[in-house]
Structure formats: structure tokens, C-alpha cells
Design an enzyme around this catalytic site. Structure first.
Site, short mmCIF file in Angstrom:
data_model
loop_
_atom_site.label_atom_id
_atom_site.label_comp_id
_atom_site.label_asym_id
_atom_site.label_seq_id
_atom_site.Cartn_x
_atom_site.Cartn_y
_atom_site.Cartn_z
N SER A 127 30.81 11.31 -14.60
CA SER A 127 30.57 11.07 -16.02
C SER A 127 31.28 12.12 -16.87
O SER A 127 31.45 13.28 -16.45
CB SER A 127 29.06 11.16 -16.25
OG SER A 127 28.76 11.24 -17.61
N TYR A 152 20.25 15.41 -15.32
CA TYR A 152 21.14 14.28 -14.96
C TYR A 152 22.59 14.76 -14.87
O TYR A 152 23.29 14.51 -13.87
CB TYR A 152 21.03 13.15 -16.00
CG TYR A 152 22.15 12.14 -15.86
CD1 TYR A 152 22.16 11.22 -14.82
CD2 TYR A 152 23.25 12.15 -16.74
CE1 TYR A 152 23.22 10.34 -14.65
CE2 TYR A 152 24.30 11.27 -16.59
CZ TYR A 152 24.28 10.37 -15.55
OH TYR A 152 25.33 9.49 -15.38
N LYS A 156 25.53 15.18 -11.57
CA LYS A 156 26.92 14.71 -11.46
C LYS A 156 27.84 15.88 -11.08
O LYS A 156 28.74 15.73 -10.26
CB LYS A 156 27.38 14.07 -12.78
CG LYS A 156 26.67 12.76 -13.09
CD LYS A 156 26.94 11.68 -12.06
CE LYS A 156 26.13 10.43 -12.30
NZ LYS A 156 26.14 9.49 -11.18
P1 NAD Z 1 22.31 1.11 -13.66
O1 NAD Z 1 20.98 1.78 -13.71
O2 NAD Z 1 22.47 -0.16 -14.40
O3 NAD Z 1 22.75 0.87 -12.15
C1 NAD Z 1 22.37 1.75 -11.11
C2 NAD Z 1 21.78 0.89 -10.00
O4 NAD Z 1 21.43 1.74 -8.91
C3 NAD Z 1 20.51 0.16 -10.42
O5 NAD Z 1 20.65 -1.21 -10.09
C4 NAD Z 1 19.40 0.81 -9.59
O6 NAD Z 1 18.40 -0.13 -9.23
C5 NAD Z 1 20.18 1.33 -8.39
N1 NAD Z 1 19.60 2.50 -7.72
C6 NAD Z 1 19.23 3.67 -8.28
N2 NAD Z 1 18.76 4.51 -7.34
C7 NAD Z 1 18.86 3.85 -6.14
C8 NAD Z 1 18.54 4.19 -4.80
N3 NAD Z 1 18.00 5.38 -4.49
N4 NAD Z 1 18.76 3.28 -3.83
C9 NAD Z 1 19.29 2.07 -4.13
N5 NAD Z 1 19.60 1.69 -5.38
C10 NAD Z 1 19.40 2.58 -6.38
O7 NAD Z 1 23.39 2.20 -14.14
P2 NAD Z 1 24.91 1.99 -14.56
O8 NAD Z 1 25.01 2.17 -16.02
O9 NAD Z 1 25.47 0.79 -13.92
O10 NAD Z 1 25.52 3.31 -13.91
C11 NAD Z 1 26.14 3.30 -12.63
C12 NAD Z 1 26.59 4.70 -12.28
O11 NAD Z 1 27.50 5.18 -13.28
C13 NAD Z 1 25.49 5.74 -12.20
O12 NAD Z 1 25.78 6.63 -11.16
C14 NAD Z 1 25.58 6.44 -13.53
O13 NAD Z 1 25.08 7.76 -13.46
C15 NAD Z 1 27.07 6.42 -13.78
N6 NAD Z 1 27.46 6.51 -15.19
C16 NAD Z 1 26.92 5.63 -16.09
C17 NAD Z 1 27.28 5.71 -17.43
C18 NAD Z 1 26.67 4.78 -18.46
O14 NAD Z 1 26.68 5.13 -19.64
N7 NAD Z 1 26.14 3.61 -18.08
C19 NAD Z 1 28.18 6.70 -17.84
C20 NAD Z 1 28.71 7.57 -16.91
C21 NAD Z 1 28.34 7.47 -15.57
C1 WQD Z 2 26.45 7.46 -28.38
C2 WQD Z 2 26.46 7.98 -29.82
C3 WQD Z 2 24.48 9.21 -30.41
C4 WQD Z 2 21.68 5.88 -30.11
C5 WQD Z 2 25.20 9.14 -22.74
C6 WQD Z 2 25.04 10.21 -21.70
C7 WQD Z 2 26.33 10.42 -20.97
C8 WQD Z 2 26.86 9.10 -20.42
C9 WQD Z 2 26.96 8.07 -21.50
C10 WQD Z 2 26.01 8.77 -18.20
C11 WQD Z 2 25.91 9.40 -29.94
C12 WQD Z 2 24.58 7.94 -31.22
C13 WQD Z 2 22.82 6.66 -30.10
C14 WQD Z 2 21.05 5.59 -31.35
C15 WQD Z 2 22.76 6.87 -32.48
N1 WQD Z 2 25.98 8.54 -19.44
N2 WQD Z 2 23.35 7.14 -31.26
N3 WQD Z 2 21.63 6.10 -32.48
O1 WQD Z 2 24.87 10.26 -25.70
O2 WQD Z 2 27.34 9.74 -25.81
O3 WQD Z 2 26.18 9.58 -23.66
O4 WQD Z 2 25.68 7.95 -22.14
O5 WQD Z 2 26.67 9.53 -17.58
O6 WQD Z 2 26.06 11.29 -19.94
O7 WQD Z 2 24.64 11.41 -22.33
O8 WQD Z 2 25.71 7.89 -25.39
O9 WQD Z 2 25.10 5.69 -26.29
O10 WQD Z 2 23.33 7.49 -26.18
O11 WQD Z 2 25.17 7.69 -27.83
O12 WQD Z 2 23.22 7.31 -33.52
O13 WQD Z 2 20.00 4.94 -31.42
O14 WQD Z 2 25.57 7.16 -30.58
O15 WQD Z 2 23.98 10.25 -31.18
O16 WQD Z 2 26.65 10.03 -30.93
P1 WQD Z 2 26.01 9.47 -25.23
P2 WQD Z 2 24.77 7.12 -26.38
#
Ligand code: NAD
Ligand code: WQD
Length: 348
Positions: A127, A152, A156
Site C-alpha cells: 500500500s 495496519y 504492510k
Molecule cells: P477486502 O477486504 O475486500 O478483501 C480481502 C479479502 O481477504 C476478504 O475477502 C477477506 O474475507 C479475506 N481475508 C482476510 N483475512 C483472511 C484470512 N486470514 N484468511 C482467508 N481470507 C482472509 O480488501 P481489498 O480492498 O480487496 O484489499 C485487498 C488487499 O489489498 C489487502 O491486503 C489490502 O490491505 C490491500 N490494499 C487495499 C487497498 C484499498 O484501499 N482497498 C489499498 C492498498 C492496499
Molecule cells: C480519501 C480522501 C479523506 C472519507 C486509505 C488507507 C490507505 C489505503 C487506501 C489500504 C482523504 C477524504 C474520506 C469521507 C472525506 N488503504 N474523505 N470524507 O485515507 O487516502 O487511504 O485507503 O492500504 O492505507 O489509509 O482513503 O478513501 O479513506 O480517503 O473527506 O467520508 O477522502 O480525508 O483525503 P485514504 P480514503
């Protein structure tokens, strides 16, 4: 048929979109998910789009014995994409041990069993959170990793270290960490998207739920940042573009085109948009009016971040193609699907 790819967390948001792209590229996909943050019927959505229902096994990756048994039965896996993790930043502050256990134990089990079953290739979901608030923008893969702002984020950073150390000790393993910026949007079919479990913490699900009338208004967290309109800036990337990058990463590993056993890529568009710009793009691409108010900054938020994607563009030959209006209209289409199937999504 190309090789078999294990997609952990494959019924989740990014995993399900990636499963679609892998199937469309001829891969044999098998998903492992414990459904802690997703639903089984996502598999039907994947089948609706691709005509193929991926293999699926429900269990917790923290259970070493179950994962061992799974690999024993699936020794032909060519690559693993490890999405499974807990991902809510706020919740990780409340329940740090849950996050450390779930995100790290599952990864360590995976690496240990990759060694045992000689599965050489791992793509890992990292991330942009590892960069914190960078001093210099845009951020490259070599920008400093700053102390994590949440458990969290720390998982990562530690996960990347665990992967690196394991690769150093075992020259037969390869891995690619993909640092996602802000994934948003949904598949254009409207058949899969981000599942709204509880109150969304992320901006775009909050926007679509507000426009759908499920929430009275959106709170914009702060308009006093040092940005052109005062609201915070992020690099939003369409989840389908993100999914496609995973196919390229799998190809790079399985075709042995990596330049080093461990590589890291930023996955973003390279463009930053403010919260107000996102709201405007939503309104103009959907013809919906969004009610919002400016409130205080959210604790822990950074001011601005966007990616330098040169390395991914040049090395992977991948580039994000879909723009902000496409992200917004697809997210809205998915919200409409959720509304039309409200009884199903609210009944469980
Ligand atoms: P998500 O929660 O939709 O998907 C994660 C899936 O993993 C879920 O279906 C959950 O049921 C499953 N899971 C969690 N723990 C498990 C375990 N111990 N065993 C088996 N299954 C398990 O999340 P996402 O948004 O699709 O994110 C996927 C990956 O990307 C994650 O590692 C997340 O940290 C990373 N990521 C997400 C974002 C974002 O904003 N969505 C941003 C950066 C990184
Ligand atoms: C985006 C922007 C908020 C909600 C998070 C995790 C990051 C990564 C992605 C996993 C920000 C603003 C949000 C609302 C708002 N995830 N906002 N009103 O915080 O950039 O990142 O998700 O790895 O680790 O921290 O994403 O979508 O929460 O926010 O104004 O109700 O929208 O302040 O500027 P963020 P977000």
C-alpha cells in the site's frame, strides 16, 4: 489454459476484479478466502462476467494445517497473489493484535508452505500507506518508508520486510510487492464491486451511499490543507486497471522476466485529485447531486500523495487507462446494483 494461480482474498474487492482479469487471460484461478470481509456470491458475479466459476475453498490462512492440506492437493500452483488481509486503518488502531496476527501470520504460513511445496512466485498487496506523508511528490519506489501511522500500515511495512528476508534466505523464491494508491470504482458490468460492510471509511463508497440516499450527507474532512482547493489530494486508481497490473506481475514472474528476485512497483495513475474534485467528477459523470459539508480534518490523514508510476509503466509495460469519471460512473453503477438487490445484501 495458462497456469494455476492461487488468489487469496479472491472474493474481496480487488481480488475479485483480479480473478476476472486472470480468467480472461486464460489462467486457471483458485480462490481461498475465509469470507471474513466478503460474500460467497461474489463467485457468481465473477462467473457472470467471465463464464467461468473459479475454484473456491473457504478457510482461514492463519490455520497452517489447513493451508498445508490445500497446497498438498494443489501442487500445480504456478503463482500466488496474496490479497487476504484485514484492511481498515481505524479498526487496526482499536484491534492491533488482530491486525498483526491476521496479516502477518497468514503471510508467514504462505511463505513457509511456498518453500515446502516449491511454489516460486508471490505477488503481494502492499500500500502507498508505507510512504506516510512524503516530503517529495510524486513518490517513487525509492522514496523513504516513514514510521507507520497505524498498525495496519505497519503490517504492510513488516510484510515487505518478511518477504525480503525470506527471499534472501531462499534463492528459489521470487516476489513482487505492489503498492496500491487509492483503488476505487467497480467492474463496468455492475456484477462485482466493493461490498459495503458497516459504515464505509473510504471516500468513494461514502459518496455513492450518500447519493443513493443511504446517508444524509458526506463529510469532507478538512478544507485547510496546503492544496489548491484546501482539500486533501490522493491518487485514485480504477480497480480494473489495478487488477490488470496483477496479471502482468504474474506473467513477469512465471515467464522469469524479473530483473531481481524481489521487486516493488507503485500502482497509481500518477495524477492527484482533491476530495472536491472527486465530488465534482462524481456529480458530472452521474448527473447526481451530492450533499456534503466541510468538517474538521480526520485524525491520521495525510495532506497529499500521488505516485510516480514511471517504473511500473516502463518495466511492467502497464499503465492505468481509466479516468476519474470512469471510476465514478462504475462505482455508481455498482451502488445501483446494490440498491436493486437490497433485500439480499441487507438480509444477512
Ligand atoms: P477486502 O477486504 O475486500 O478483501 C480481502 C479479502 O481477504 C476478504 O475477502 C477477506 O474475507 C479475506 N481475508 C482476510 N483475512 C483472511 C484470512 N486470514 N484468511 C482467508 N481470507 C482472509 O480488501 P481489498 O480492498 O480487496 O484489499 C485487498 C488487499 O489489498 C489487502 O491486503 C489490502 O490491505 C490491500 N490494499 C487495499 C487497498 C484499498 O484501499 N482497498 C489499498 C492498498 C492496499
Ligand atoms: C480519501 C480522501 C479523506 C472519507 C486509505 C488507507 C490507505 C489505503 C487506501 C489500504 C482523504 C477524504 C474520506 C469521507 C472525506 N488503504 N474523505 N470524507 O485515507 O487516502 O487511504 O485507503 O492500504 O492505507 O489509509 O482513503 O478513501 O479513506 O480517503 O473527506 O467520508 O477522502 O480525508 O483525503 P485514504 P480514503
Amino acid at each position: 489454459m495458462k497456469g494455476k494461480v492461487l488468489v487469496t482474498g479472491g472474493t474481496g474487492y480487488i481480488g475479485s476484479h483480479t480473478a476476472v482479469e486472470l480468467i480472461d487471460h486464460g489462467y486457471d484461478v483458485v480462490i481461498v478466502d475465509n469470507l471474513s470481509n466478503s460474500r460467497m456470491d461474489v463467485l457468481e458475479g465473477i462467473e457472470k462476467i467471465t463464464g467461468v466459476k473459479p475454484g473456491f475453498k473457504k478457510f482461514d490462512l492463519c490455520d497452517y494445517n489447513l493451508l498445508d492440506a490445500f497446497f498438498d492437493e494443489n501442487q500445480d500452483i504456478a503463482a500466488i497473489i496474496h490479497f487476504a488481509a484485514s484492511k481498515a486503518v481505524g479498526e487496526s488502531v482499536e484491534k492491533p493484535l488482530l491486525y498483526y496476527r491476521n496479516n502477518l501470520q497468514s503471510l508467514m504460513n504462505m511463505l513457509e508452505l511456498m518453500e515446502k511445496y516449491k511454489i516460486p512466485n508471490l505477488a503481494f498487496s502492499s500500500s502507498c500507506t508505507v510512504y506516510g506523508q512524503p516530503e517529495k511528490l510524486p513518490v517513487t519506489e525509492n522514496s523513504p518508508i516513514l514510521p507507520a501511522e497505524s498498525p495496519y500500515g505497519n503490517t504492510k511495512q513488516i510484510s515487505e520486510e518478511i518477504i525480503k528476508d525470506t527471499l534472501n534466505s531462499n534463492r528459489k523464491l521470487n516476489a513482487i510487492s505492489l503498492r496500491y494508491f487509492n483503488p476505487v470504482g467497480a467492474h463496468n458490468s455492475g456484477a462485482i464491486g466493493e461490498l459495503p460492510i458497516g459504515v464505509p471509511a473510504n471516500l468513494v463508497p461514502f459518496i455513492t451511499q450518500t447519493a443513493a440516499g443511504l446517508r444524509s450527507e458526506l463529510s469532507v474532512f478538512g478544507d485547510d490543507y496546503n492544496t489548491p482547493d484546501g482539500t486533501a489530494i490522493r491518487d485514485y486508481i480504477h480497480v480494473v486497471d489495478l487488477a490488470k497490473a496483477h496479471v502482468v506481475a504474474v506473467e513477469r514472474m512465471t515467464e522469469q522476466r524479473q530483473k531481481a528476485p524481489y521487486e516493488v512497483f507503485n500502482l497509481g495513475t500518477g495524477n492527484g485529485f482533491s476530495v472536491l474534485e472527486v465530488i465534482k467528477a462524481f456529480e458530472s459523470s452521474t448527473d447526481e447531486k451530492l450533499k456534503y459539508k466541510i468538517v474538521d480534518r480526520r485524525a491520521g490523514d495525510i495532506e497529499q500523495v500521488w505516485a510516480d508510476t514511471t517504473f511500473a509503466n516502463n518495466e511492467l509495460g502497464w499503465k492505468a487507462e481509466l479516468d476519474l469519471p470512469a471510476m465514478m460512473s462504475s462505482a455508481w453503477k455498482w451502488q445501483q446494483h446494490l440498491m436493486e438487490n437490497r433485500s439480499k445484501y441487507l438480509s444477512e
